[in-house]
Design a protein around this motif. Structure first.
Motif, short mmCIF file in Angstrom:
data_model
loop_
_atom_site.label_atom_id
_atom_site.label_comp_id
_atom_site.label_asym_id
_atom_site.label_seq_id
_atom_site.Cartn_x
_atom_site.Cartn_y
_atom_site.Cartn_z
N MET A 182 1.83 -14.21 4.75
CA MET A 182 2.15 -14.87 3.23
C MET A 182 2.60 -16.28 3.26
N GLN A 183 3.79 -16.27 4.13
CA GLN A 183 4.45 -17.79 4.19
C GLN A 183 3.58 -18.65 4.96
N ILE A 184 2.74 -18.22 5.89
CA ILE A 184 2.05 -19.19 6.42
C ILE A 184 0.70 -19.55 5.58
N PHE A 185 0.34 -18.71 4.97
CA PHE A 185 -0.69 -18.99 3.87
C PHE A 185 -0.42 -19.90 2.91
N MET A 186 0.82 -19.72 2.15
CA MET A 186 1.59 -20.59 1.32
C MET A 186 1.84 -21.87 2.05
N ASN A 187 2.23 -22.09 3.20
CA ASN A 187 2.51 -23.54 3.77
C ASN A 187 1.19 -24.27 3.97
N ILE A 246 0.99 -23.09 9.77
CA ILE A 246 -0.34 -23.05 8.97
C ILE A 246 -1.12 -21.87 9.70
N ILE A 247 -2.25 -21.65 8.80
CA ILE A 247 -3.07 -20.71 9.60
C ILE A 247 -3.81 -20.91 10.83
N ASP A 248 -4.14 -22.12 11.00
CA ASP A 248 -4.68 -22.77 12.29
C ASP A 248 -3.62 -22.55 13.35
#
Length: 323
Positions: A92-97, A274-276
């Motif tokens: 969730m933190q990665i998605f928000m970033n 981030i997601i990538d």
């Protein structure tokens, strides 16, 4: 006999012509423009080989993929990989970033080329205009590997130009690339600077289609330059702006893998992961291909929904969309 032949000819000419099928029309166009289609062929082959054929790999997201067993033999697990992904503590933190960085890049990066194109369009000194355009376009042609090296050199806390200026004013040197406070601002500002010149090409091309008589009429009515931009230039290029906005919304979760990967470090993971980069770590470094593919599919679905929704809204407002 001659009169009868003329009557038959006249009767045939008055008969409604049969419509050609779409396939016949297409084949006729291909034969007529065969050389143009040959020029198109390499681009189509590139899309087929590197964009469409790899889509088969999406099935990995629904399997417990084992590289030794291969794609076909690996067992199906349904949506288990997606459940694991959403249960990951940091996801969730990665998605928000990803969303925040992409949104900030869109917020500041989308209007920047429009504003620059409007300003360049008003320049009358052609030599200065061409020079300015060349300077603005140049960063786009630098790879992120080179550009990241330049950024790192400029922001170096020991001998970087930025910290040299800070020390000249009796300030304390700042290690920008390890600071959570500054890192997102660096990502957004460098992305905008690198790409804004390239975006101006599209808008300047659209502005060449504006009727000069409209500007003349506006000047006669007493409109100044700013009013001409607002009431003539911007409405004239609005379809182009909307199409570019739709495409930008489709890339809302493309926060820029190369840029982030080359600039970030573990000290700023909380604001920069981030997601990538997550997909790269889990998929390449940890060989967890199924989970990484699930993350990529999730991002693609979000992008598809956004671009479809944006296109619908634009068409409902009476403007032309992508389709």
């Amino acid at each position: 006999m001659e009169q009868r032949r003329q009557k038959l000819t006249l009767h045939a000419s008055l008969q409604p012509k049969t419509k050609m099928s779409k396939t016949s029309i297409f084949m006729k166009d291909v034969v007529r423009d065969k050389y143009l289609y040959l020029l198109l062929l390499p681009g189509l082959l590139y899309l087929l080989v590197f964009k469409y054929l790899p889509m088969y790999g999406v099935v990995i997201a629904f399997k417990d993929y084992n590289i030794l067993m291969g794609v076909m033999e690996s067992p199906w697990v349904g949506f288990e990989q997606f459940q694991r992904l959403f249960r990951t503590p940091d996801f969730m933190q990665i998605f928000m970033n990803t969303f925040i960085i992409s949104f900030l890049k869109l917020l500041f990066g989308f209007p920047a080329p429009i504003i620059i194109a409007l300003l360049l369009n008003e320049l009358r000194n052609m030599a200065f205009k061409r020079f300015t355009q060349s300077v603005l376009y140049l960063p786009h042609f630098l790879s992120w590997v080179v550009f990241a090296g330049i950024i790192t050199a400029f922001l170096n806390p020991v001998d970087g130009v930025v910290n040299f200026i800070i020390k000249a004013f009796d300030g304390t040197p700042i290690d920008f690339l390890t600071s959570k406070e500054y890192f997102r601002s660096i990502l957004v500002s460098t992305e905008v600077y690198k790409e804004m010149g390239w975006g101006t090409i599209i808008y300047l091309a659209a502005m060449t289609g504006v009727n000069p008589d409209m500007y003349e009429a506006a000047r006669i009515d007493g409109a100044n330059k700013l009013q001409q931009m607002w009431h003539i230039t911007l409405p004239a290029i609005r379809p182009v702006i909307l199409i570019m906005l739709i495409l930008s919304l489709g890339n809302i979760l493309e926060a820029g893998f190369l840029q982030v990967y080359l600039l970030y470090n573990p000290l700023v993971y909380d604001v920069a992961d981030i997601i990538d980069t997550y997909v790269y770590r889990r998929g390449i470094q940890e060989a967890n291909y199924s989970l990484a593919t699930a993350a990529g599919v999730f991002k693609s679905v979000i992008a598809l929904v956004l671009i479809y929704t944006a296109n619908k809204i634009v068409k409902k407002s009476g403007n032309e969309g992508l389709w």
